[in-house]
Design a protein around this motif. Structure first.
Motif, mmCIF file in Angstrom:
data_model
loop_
_atom_site.group_PDB
_atom_site.id
_atom_site.type_symbol
_atom_site.label_atom_id
_atom_site.label_comp_id
_atom_site.label_asym_id
_atom_site.label_seq_id
_atom_site.Cartn_x
_atom_site.Cartn_y
_atom_site.Cartn_z
ATOM 1 N N ALA A 54 -15.983 3.931 -0.970
ATOM 2 C CA ALA A 54 -16.540 3.542 -2.274
ATOM 3 C C ALA A 54 -15.489 2.873 -3.145
ATOM 4 C CB ALA A 54 -17.121 4.756 -2.987
ATOM 5 N N ASN A 55 -15.968 2.135 -4.144
ATOM 6 C CA ASN A 55 -15.082 1.517 -5.124
ATOM 7 C C ASN A 55 -15.623 1.764 -6.533
ATOM 8 O OD1 ASN A 55 -16.691 -1.018 -6.109
ATOM 9 N ND2 ASN A 55 -16.794 -1.150 -3.863
ATOM 10 N N ILE A 56 -14.738 1.624 -7.509
ATOM 11 C CA ILE A 56 -15.096 1.830 -8.906
ATOM 12 C C ILE A 56 -14.530 0.683 -9.733
ATOM 13 C CG2 ILE A 56 -13.042 3.237 -9.384
ATOM 14 C CD1 ILE A 56 -14.856 4.959 -11.221
ATOM 15 N N LEU A 57 -15.269 0.279 -10.767
ATOM 16 C CA LEU A 57 -14.882 -0.845 -11.613
ATOM 17 C C LEU A 57 -14.230 -0.312 -12.893
ATOM 18 C CD1 LEU A 57 -18.119 -3.034 -11.274
ATOM 19 C CD2 LEU A 57 -16.173 -2.834 -9.696
ATOM 20 N N GLU A 76 -11.422 2.788 -4.073
ATOM 21 C CA GLU A 76 -10.848 1.458 -4.261
ATOM 22 C C GLU A 76 -11.062 1.038 -5.715
ATOM 23 O OE1 GLU A 76 -11.658 -3.225 -3.139
ATOM 24 O OE2 GLU A 76 -12.732 -1.650 -2.034
ATOM 25 N N ARG A 78 -11.323 -1.753 -8.561
ATOM 26 C CA ARG A 78 -11.552 -3.163 -8.836
ATOM 27 C C ARG A 78 -11.565 -3.325 -10.357
ATOM 28 N NH1 ARG A 78 -16.254 -4.750 -4.333
ATOM 29 N NH2 ARG A 78 -15.054 -3.994 -2.513
ATOM 30 N N SER A 99 -18.830 -6.489 -7.777
ATOM 31 C CA SER A 99 -19.589 -5.321 -7.362
ATOM 32 C C SER A 99 -20.254 -5.550 -6.008
ATOM 33 C CB SER A 99 -20.650 -5.003 -8.421
ATOM 34 O OG SER A 99 -21.428 -3.893 -8.034
ATOM 35 N N ASP A 100 -20.416 -4.474 -5.243
ATOM 36 C CA ASP A 100 -21.139 -4.561 -3.972
ATOM 37 C C ASP A 100 -21.867 -3.241 -3.722
ATOM 38 O OD1 ASP A 100 -19.261 -2.730 -2.985
ATOM 39 O OD2 ASP A 100 -18.027 -4.287 -2.059
ATOM 40 N N ASN A 102 -21.046 -0.710 -2.213
ATOM 41 C CA ASN A 102 -20.179 0.464 -2.230
ATOM 42 C C ASN A 102 -19.643 0.804 -3.621
ATOM 43 O OD1 ASN A 102 -20.262 1.009 0.620
ATOM 44 N ND2 ASN A 102 -18.923 -0.756 0.920
ATOM 45 N N THR A 103 -20.083 0.058 -4.633
ATOM 46 C CA THR A 103 -19.639 0.338 -5.996
ATOM 47 C C THR A 103 -20.434 1.515 -6.552
ATOM 48 O OG1 THR A 103 -19.149 -2.009 -6.329
ATOM 49 C CG2 THR A 103 -19.301 -0.631 -8.299
ATOM 50 N N MET A 106 -19.029 1.933 -13.147
ATOM 51 C CA MET A 106 -18.100 1.161 -13.961
ATOM 52 C C MET A 106 -17.721 2.010 -15.166
ATOM 53 S SD MET A 106 -20.467 -1.641 -16.004
ATOM 54 C CE MET A 106 -19.097 -2.148 -17.048
ATOM 55 N N ILE A 136 -25.523 0.900 -10.482
ATOM 56 C CA ILE A 136 -24.345 1.749 -10.638
ATOM 57 C C ILE A 136 -24.440 2.563 -11.934
ATOM 58 C CG2 ILE A 136 -22.867 0.239 -9.287
ATOM 59 C CD1 ILE A 136 -21.731 -0.894 -11.866
#
Length: 357
Positions: A54-57, A76, A78, A99-100, A102-103, A106, A136
């Protein structure tokens, strides 16, 4: 097997009632989780949302502790830009581009640390619509809520929770000026029930079982603090901080190598840009701050620590006389390190180049 762990306390109810004052719906004590300050609220929120891949903004500039929690939980990171020329608004085009699937969330900080921004209703609505489109959660760090000095009122992100689920973070440390108490909250603002459906609320409860709680004595004091603090106290606080902000802003405008793109409207901070072309023997913001500390015994945070190289993060939340003294030291330092330009002609003089603020 599902385990439901719910902890009731007068403190939870008091936080729910306090935050509901600004909303068209009512929060329940079940939506509130008391934490050891806002930092623990952020840490738990990120840990609950984290999953492999996963990723976070996160905003740039932003609050470094939130980035540290994301790294610790192997998310991750971003980073999206805040735009100084537009009052440090979120660059929503960047949000959509980075964003994708896996986001997971935010983060917004409003009022802003370190930017000093206060977002308008319209901008927050656009953030909510963008997050809904991307599927998200919005994590809203509002620890500086209601500490505003300009024309924009404080608008809570939870006002838009009917559009997108919002997790609100806050504490008593800033508006009530009691940081040593270590009492914060994490609140799931989710009228549609999406966070409960995804078992986010249940995960928060489970995690809190193994986490330290705020001392019971402090929890017991929260209803009195939230319900009986007078508007006079808040007004006096705002007036003191506004006075400090005005002198900080005016004095900084007198320093040619410091550019203020946006007068702060909230929180305790100002982000200012260094014009290194006007300085000699200083290569970047880190060297500026190190030499300033050595020569003037004045500590200012280099912008690179919050994501913006060759900027400075300054606070005006200090005693007035100390602020005046510090700004005087900063001006003396900048004058001492200013480049000198020799003019040719019958008389040679040194002249500093000034830039428009």
């Amino acid at each position: 097997m599902h385990i439901s762990l719910v902890f009731f306390s007068p403190g939870k109810r008091a936080v729910a009632d306090y935050l509901s004052r600004d909303l068209p719906y009512r929060l329940s004590p079940d939506d509130v989780y008391l934490t050891l300050g806002c930092n623990q609220a952020a840490e738990i929120t990120i840990e609950v949302l984290a999953r492999p891949g996963a990723n976070i903004l996160l905003p740039r500039p932003g609050y470094p502790d939130i980035e540290a929690y994301a790294i610790f939980n192997k998310l991750e990171i971003r980073q999206f830009d805040l735009l100084p020329e537009r009052g440090w608004e979120v660059d929503l085009d960047t949000i959509e581009a980075m964003s994708d699937e896996n986001t997971v969330a935010m983060v917004i900080i409003n009022p802003g640390n370190p930017s000093g921004c206060v977002y308008t209703y319209n901008h927050l609505n656009k953030i909510a619509e963008t997050a809904r489109k991307l599927g998200i959660v919005v994590i809203a760090d509002e620890v500086y809520g209601h500490l505003v000095y300009g024309s924009n009122p404080f608008v809570p992100m939870s006002l838009f929770a009917t559009i997108v689920p919002v997790i609100t973070l806050g504490s008593v440390s800033k508006r009530w000026m009691i940081p040593g108490w270590g009492l914060g909250w994490l609140v799931t603002c989710d009228p549609s029930g999406l966070l409960r459906k995804d078992e986010i609320a249940e995960s928060i409860n489970k995690l809190l079982v193994y986490s330290p709680f705020p001392p019971t004595l402090i929890q017991g004091a929260i209803p009195q603090i939230l319900e009986k603090t007078t508007q006079d106290f808040f007004s006096k606080t705002i007036n003191i901080l506004r006075k400090n902000l005005e002198i900080c802003y005016d004095k900084l405008k007198e320093i040619p190598c410091i550019i203020i793109p946006q007068k702060p409207e909230g929180a305790f901070f100002a982000m200012v840009k260094l014009n290194l072309l006007l300085l000699e023997d200083i290569e970047d913001d880190m060297e500026f701050c190190l030499k300033l500390a050595k020569e003037e015994s004045l500590i200012i945070l280099p912008g690179v620590t919050v994501g913006l190289k060759n900027w400075l993060r300054m606070t005006f939340a200090v005693e007035y006389s100390s602020l005046e003294d510090g700004l005087g030291r900063l001006k003396s330092f900048c004058q001492r390190h200013a480049k000198k330009y020799t003019l040719t002609g019958s008389t040679a003089v040194d002249q500093q180049i000034h830039v428009e603020h």
